[in-house]
Design a protein around this motif. Sequence first.
Motif, PDB file in Angstrom:
ATOM      1  N   THR A   6       1.421  -0.966  -0.076  1.00  0.00           N
ATOM      2  CA  THR A   6       0.140   0.208  -0.378  1.00  0.00           C
ATOM      3  C   THR A   6       1.345   1.397   0.112  1.00  0.00           C
ATOM      4  O   THR A   6       1.953   1.361   0.195  1.00  0.00           O
ATOM      5  CB  THR A   6      -0.682   0.221   0.892  1.00  0.00           C
ATOM      6  OG1 THR A   6      -1.913   1.170   0.806  1.00  0.00           O
ATOM      7  CG2 THR A   6      -0.202   0.191   2.345  1.00  0.00           C
ATOM      8  N   ASN A   7       0.409   2.475   0.001  1.00  0.00           N
ATOM      9  CA  ASN A   7       0.889   3.712  -0.030  1.00  0.00           C
ATOM     10  C   ASN A   7       0.117   4.350   0.438  1.00  0.00           C
ATOM     11  O   ASN A   7      -1.220   4.554   1.137  1.00  0.00           O
ATOM     12  CB  ASN A   7       1.917   4.254  -1.546  1.00  0.00           C
ATOM     13  CG  ASN A   7       0.923   4.518  -2.365  1.00  0.00           C
ATOM     14  OD1 ASN A   7      -0.256   4.558  -2.464  1.00  0.00           O
ATOM     15  ND2 ASN A   7       1.657   4.913  -3.343  1.00  0.00           N
ATOM     16  N   ASP A   8       0.445   5.575   0.797  1.00  0.00           N
ATOM     17  CA  ASP A   8      -0.725   7.009   0.726  1.00  0.00           C
ATOM     18  C   ASP A   8      -0.219   7.324  -0.511  1.00  0.00           C
ATOM     19  O   ASP A   8      -0.582   9.195  -0.307  1.00  0.00           O
ATOM     20  CB  ASP A   8      -0.069   7.790   1.954  1.00  0.00           C
ATOM     21  CG  ASP A   8       0.860   8.611   1.866  1.00  0.00           C
ATOM     22  OD1 ASP A   8       1.862   8.941   1.576  1.00  0.00           O
ATOM     23  OD2 ASP A   8       0.974   9.163   3.508  1.00  0.00           O
ATOM     24  N   ASP A   9       1.043   7.790  -1.800  1.00  0.00           N
ATOM     25  CA  ASP A   9       1.059   8.999  -2.473  1.00  0.00           C
ATOM     26  C   ASP A   9      -0.272   7.971  -3.620  1.00  0.00           C
ATOM     27  O   ASP A   9       0.019   9.096  -4.363  1.00  0.00           O
ATOM     28  CB  ASP A   9       2.087   9.031  -2.757  1.00  0.00           C
ATOM     29  CG  ASP A   9       3.799   9.625  -2.290  1.00  0.00           C
ATOM     30  OD1 ASP A   9       2.747   9.745  -0.797  1.00  0.00           O
ATOM     31  OD2 ASP A   9       4.118   9.079  -2.475  1.00  0.00           O
ATOM     32  N   GLY A  10      -1.244   7.223  -3.986  1.00  0.00           N
ATOM     33  CA  GLY A  10      -1.722   7.093  -4.275  1.00  0.00           C
ATOM     34  C   GLY A  10      -1.619   5.992  -4.896  1.00  0.00           C
ATOM     35  O   GLY A  10      -0.185   5.389  -5.996  1.00  0.00           O
ATOM     36  N   VAL A  11      -3.386   4.941  -5.695  1.00  0.00           N
ATOM     37  CA  VAL A  11      -1.925   3.967  -6.580  1.00  0.00           C
ATOM     38  C   VAL A  11      -1.439   4.382  -7.694  1.00  0.00           C
ATOM     39  O   VAL A  11      -0.520   2.941  -8.004  1.00  0.00           O
ATOM     40  CB  VAL A  11      -3.468   3.283  -6.831  1.00  0.00           C
ATOM     41  CG1 VAL A  11      -4.896   4.027  -8.398  1.00  0.00           C
ATOM     42  CG2 VAL A  11      -3.411   1.577  -6.911  1.00  0.00           C
ATOM     43  N   LEU A  12      -1.438   5.347  -8.746  1.00  0.00           N
ATOM     44  CA  LEU A  12      -0.460   5.920  -9.844  1.00  0.00           C
ATOM     45  C   LEU A  12       0.804   6.233  -9.766  1.00  0.00           C
ATOM     46  O   LEU A  12       1.440   5.934 -10.070  1.00  0.00           O
ATOM     47  CB  LEU A  12      -0.947   6.767 -10.363  1.00  0.00           C
ATOM     48  CG  LEU A  12      -2.654   6.690 -10.375  1.00  0.00           C
ATOM     49  CD1 LEU A  12      -3.205   7.290 -11.164  1.00  0.00           C
ATOM     50  CD2 LEU A  12      -2.103   5.020 -11.811  1.00  0.00           C
ATOM     51  N   SER A  13       1.050   6.348  -7.871  1.00  0.00           N
ATOM     52  CA  SER A  13       2.537   6.711  -7.917  1.00  0.00           C
ATOM     53  C   SER A  13       3.493   5.257  -7.409  1.00  0.00           C
ATOM     54  O   SER A  13       3.822   4.686  -8.763  1.00  0.00           O
ATOM     55  CB  SER A  13       3.111   6.872  -6.456  1.00  0.00           C
ATOM     56  OG  SER A  13       4.386   7.024  -5.809  1.00  0.00           O
ATOM     57  N   GLU A  14       5.031   5.886  -8.787  1.00  0.00           N
ATOM     58  CA  GLU A  14       5.664   5.569  -9.405  1.00  0.00           C
ATOM     59  C   GLU A  14       6.601   4.495  -8.126  1.00  0.00           C
ATOM     60  O   GLU A  14       7.181   3.455  -8.539  1.00  0.00           O
ATOM     61  CB  GLU A  14       6.800   5.687 -10.454  1.00  0.00           C
ATOM     62  CG  GLU A  14       6.541   6.844 -11.492  1.00  0.00           C
ATOM     63  CD  GLU A  14       7.214   7.330 -12.419  1.00  0.00           C
ATOM     64  OE1 GLU A  14       8.185   7.034 -11.899  1.00  0.00           O
ATOM     65  OE2 GLU A  14       7.241   8.045 -13.229  1.00  0.00           O
ATOM     66  N   GLY A  15       6.353   5.343  -6.796  1.00  0.00           N
ATOM     67  CA  GLY A  15       7.268   4.568  -5.364  1.00  0.00           C
ATOM     68  C   GLY A  15       6.216   2.906  -5.163  1.00  0.00           C
ATOM     69  O   GLY A  15       6.887   2.508  -5.504  1.00  0.00           O
ATOM     70  N   LEU A  16       5.359   3.614  -5.410  1.00  0.00           N
ATOM     71  CA  LEU A  16       4.828   1.743  -5.735  1.00  0.00           C
ATOM     72  C   LEU A  16       5.045   1.078  -6.439  1.00  0.00           C
ATOM     73  O   LEU A  16       4.974  -0.289  -6.650  1.00  0.00           O
ATOM     74  CB  LEU A  16       2.608   2.613  -4.806  1.00  0.00           C
ATOM     75  CG  LEU A  16       2.249   1.524  -5.553  1.00  0.00           C
ATOM     76  CD1 LEU A  16       2.242   0.633  -3.679  1.00  0.00           C
ATOM     77  CD2 LEU A  16       0.657   1.547  -4.801  1.00  0.00           C
ATOM     78  N   ALA A  17       5.586   1.490  -7.543  1.00  0.00           N
ATOM     79  CA  ALA A  17       5.703   0.515  -8.300  1.00  0.00           C
ATOM     80  C   ALA A  17       6.706  -0.141  -8.475  1.00  0.00           C
ATOM     81  O   ALA A  17       6.913  -1.280  -8.664  1.00  0.00           O
ATOM     82  CB  ALA A  17       5.123   0.964 -10.182  1.00  0.00           C
TER      83      ALA A  17
END
Length: 258
Positions: A6-17
């Motif tokens: 999960t994250n808090d920057d949103g599902v489209l964040s490159e960090g999440l990818a």
Amino acid sequence: MRILCTNDDGVLSEGLAALERVAARFGEVVTVAPDRERSGVSHAITLHRPLRLRPIEARGEARERFAVDGTPCDCVWMGMNHVRAEAPPAVVLSGINLGANLGHDILYSGTVSGAMEGALKGLPAMAVSVLGGRRYPFGAIEEVLDDLVGRLIASPPPRGTLLNVNFPPAKQAIRGVRVTTPGLRYYSQEVVERSDPRGHNYVWIGGGTVTTEDIPGSDCNAVAEGYVSVTPIRLSLADEAATAAMAPLWNRESEKPR
Ligand code: MN
């Protein structure tokens, strides 16, 4: 093994990818993340309106992704109790956040709270942040992160302890890894007041400068010196010393118990 991201920057964040790419080396990845930027929501939970869970097309990748119109805590709740509930995750990873989560940032951070919700349910959990914004070269830190996630899985911290990881700025060569304590950072208390295009005033907080105290062994010092900071954080907010010191002074018995 199933790993919840999960994250808090949103599902489209490159960090999440980037986080998903590393997680996929260790197990089956299921991502449940906010459908938009939710930085700074801390451990908020949505109790007074319905939540929408939307599957996201993963374009042939072997991972499942869902967007939720809620907070990181809501997402982890969904990821642990609803999405593929027949095989719940064994590990929770949150990030990679675009921006530091050092010192008191921990209290405001949705990224840290995503991991915290996992630790609250007894799972090994790690929050990951980088000192940098968009266009951070995530490829350059994947090897180190791979090592840290491997350690989290192989020798997890005690139950109820999560790990808060911060990477130094991209321009700095990584000198190593340091286990740290939360430091102290102060944001300028400035409140900016401006006028919107319709002539109504608005205010903006949390901008301005950040100053850091020089505390050896702290997360702030470690990243300033080029180290990846790994800070174990306990869920318990108990202050044992204050409890012991205050008890003789504050404890008393009612003369007429009601
Ligand atoms: Mn964020």
